[in-house]
Enzyme design. Structure first.
Site, mmCIF file in Angstrom:
data_model
loop_
_atom_site.group_PDB
_atom_site.id
_atom_site.type_symbol
_atom_site.label_atom_id
_atom_site.label_comp_id
_atom_site.label_asym_id
_atom_site.label_seq_id
_atom_site.Cartn_x
_atom_site.Cartn_y
_atom_site.Cartn_z
ATOM 1 C CG HIS A 142 -2.110 -1.008 0.951
ATOM 2 N ND1 HIS A 142 -3.290 -0.683 0.341
ATOM 3 C CD2 HIS A 142 -2.165 -2.338 1.225
ATOM 4 C CE1 HIS A 142 -4.059 -1.778 0.277
ATOM 5 N NE2 HIS A 142 -3.389 -2.792 0.785
ATOM 6 C CB THR A 143 4.397 1.926 -0.317
ATOM 7 O OG1 THR A 143 4.665 0.670 -0.940
ATOM 8 C CG2 THR A 143 4.626 1.812 1.177
ATOM 9 C CG ASP A 144 0.994 0.547 -5.331
ATOM 10 O OD1 ASP A 144 0.203 0.861 -4.411
ATOM 11 O OD2 ASP A 144 0.729 -0.298 -6.212
ATOM 12 C CB SER A 174 -12.897 -16.712 -20.782
ATOM 13 O OG SER A 174 -12.416 -17.177 -19.546
ATOM 14 C CG ASP A 191 -0.464 -5.342 -8.327
ATOM 15 O OD1 ASP A 191 0.476 -5.279 -7.521
ATOM 16 O OD2 ASP A 191 -1.658 -5.378 -7.984
ATOM 17 C CD GLU A 206 -7.072 -3.708 -11.242
ATOM 18 O OE1 GLU A 206 -6.376 -4.298 -12.089
ATOM 19 O OE2 GLU A 206 -7.436 -4.244 -10.183
HETATM 20 C C1 GLA Z 1 -3.055 -4.348 -4.836
HETATM 21 C C2 GLA Z 1 -2.940 -3.165 -5.787
HETATM 22 C C3 GLA Z 1 -1.523 -2.597 -5.789
HETATM 23 C C4 GLA Z 1 -1.022 -2.337 -4.378
HETATM 24 C C5 GLA Z 1 -1.283 -3.536 -3.470
HETATM 25 C C6 GLA Z 1 -0.955 -3.261 -2.030
HETATM 26 O O1 GLA Z 1 -2.299 -5.403 -5.304
HETATM 27 O O2 GLA Z 1 -3.299 -3.543 -7.095
HETATM 28 O O3 GLA Z 1 -1.472 -1.442 -6.573
HETATM 29 O O4 GLA Z 1 -1.580 -1.175 -3.849
HETATM 30 O O5 GLA Z 1 -2.629 -3.974 -3.536
HETATM 31 O O6 GLA Z 1 0.399 -3.052 -1.869
#
Ligand code: GLA
Length: 385
Positions: free
Chosen positions: A38-40, A71, A177, A165
């Site tokens: 949760h730093t991104d 799919s 991600d 997203e």
């Molecule tokens: C999910 C989000 C990422 C990131 C993580 C927590 O994976 O897609 O962007 O914020 O949670 O680190």
């Protein structure tokens, strides 16, 4: 299932449904985040690596401007839309929205995409914090890049996946991600600066193993909890007068008007301390100091549990068991968005059997849920197969 097996499976479904052979095959991996949670979206630092679980596409161009998505893992269910008409999310095929969004944003950014038949399969566990959705987005961009020979950088594909997203799936995720899925490096984790998108490859030596333990408690980040946490972080940074929490220190937080012990305080405390830990952990890994790496990982977990409040009892228990086994010889923490999903542990390769045995003996007995364990080696990011 190996990349080749996934490729054969996609190729067969493509042939069955489309009645001709695919011309092009691409893949994009899922990821495990070693530290920096949760730093991104706070412009901070993360250190993920791409893993040997991936999304794979078999595809070919169509000349009529129609994109047809198949799919493979859901009985070849299909979705289709015209590239030249406005592309909207669908109501009923949520998996297709991630892919529709990518084509929409490629087009919006001026890339000359066209029609395609696309069969998608994969083996990234869904809803487990290993980025199955980012893999889906990035692999779609990679398919269009390959089919239409687009001059698009991998980091740009990541940004397009993130936009999809946000706008087609409703999760205001950060960039971690998609970046690691698009830009991962074999045998390395990437220390990623989520403000500048600069990356630094951090080698993972062969004698260190990455173990992922899936609690099999699944989550859905789209359910609003993630977006709510993000808003609390933004609130903290606004009160602190910063562009993002990346720019704040714990001293500034403590001297601020944010009430100690409040939710906003705790969220900010996690993010600010996690940023520090992530950079320090990368340094420790580079120095080969696995004990230090472990200390940062354990501290990261405690911070996610107590300050960010995104762990669940099953996840805390996995980390507890791994901590008992590994002690100062490695480290463990929850990985990913939270509310279930996976834990990641780094350990000397010769401790893998012991760690596995402890989880197998204790987790199901305590929680009634059977775990899944994966031993991962860092992989290259998305590309043609
Ligand atoms: C999910 C989000 C990422 C990131 C993580 C927590 O994976 O897609 O962007 O914020 O949670 O680190």
């Amino acid at each position: 299932m190996s990349t080749n097996e996934l490729k054969l499976r996609a190729a067969k479904a493509f042939q069955d449904v489309c009645g001709y052979q695919a011309t092009t095959f691409v893949q994009a991996p899922g990821r495990v985040n070693l530290i920096g949670e949760h730093t991104d979206y706070n412009d901070g630092f993360v250190m993920p690596c791409a893993i040997n679980y991936q999304a794979v596409i078999a595809c070919a161009k169509r000349s009529d401007g129609i994109v047809r998505l198949i799919s493979v893992d859901y009985d070849n269910v299909q979705d289709s839309f015209a590239v030249d008409a406005p592309i909207q999310p669908t109501e009923d095929k949520l998996w297709a929205n991630y892919m529709r969004g990518v084509v929409h944003f490629l087009k919006e950014k001026g890339y000359a995409v066209g029609g395609a038949d696309i069969a998608i399969t994969g083996n990234v566990p869904l809803g487990s914090g290993l980025s199955s959705s980012a893999a889906l987005e990035v692999v779609t961009g990679q398919a269009m890049k390959a089919l239409y020979d687009l001059d698009v950088a991998q980091s740009e594909l990541a940004l397009i996946g993130q936009a999809s997203e946000h706008n087609f799936a409703g999760c205001n995720c950060g960039i971690m991600d998609q970046m690691i899925s698009a830009c991962g490096e074999k045998n390395h984790a990437l220390l990623l600066d989520c403000r500048s998108l600069e990356t630094k490859a951090v080698h993972i030596p062969e004698n260190i193993s990455i173990m992922i333990v899936n609690s099999n408690v699944t989550h859905s980040l789209v359910d609003g909890a993630y977006n709510a946490l993000r808003r609390q972080c933004e609130e903290a940074s606004r009160i602190l007068g910063k562009v993002a929490l990346r720019d704040a220190t714990l001293a500034e937080l403590n001297a601020s008007a944010i009430e100690k012990g409040s939710d906003v305080y705790k969220r900010a405390h996690h993010v600010i301390s996690e940023n520090f830990r992530t950079v320090a952990c990368a340094d420790a890994l580079i120095a080969g100091d696995l004990q230090k790496v472990g200390e940062y990982m354990y501290a990261s977990h405690a911070s996610m549990r107590d300050d960010f409040e995104i762990t669940v009892p099953e996840i805390d228990y996995i980390v507890e068991v791994l901590t008992e086994v590994l002690g100062t010889k490695g480290g463990a923490r929850m990985t990913g968005g939270g509310f279930g999903g996976c834990c990641v542990a780094l350990m000397p390769a010769d401790m893998v059997d012991q760690a596995k045995a402890a989880i197998e003996a204790k987790y199901e007995a305590k929680t009634g849920i059977k775990e899944s364990i994966y031993i991962c080696t860092p992989q290259d990011g998305a590309g043609q197969i």
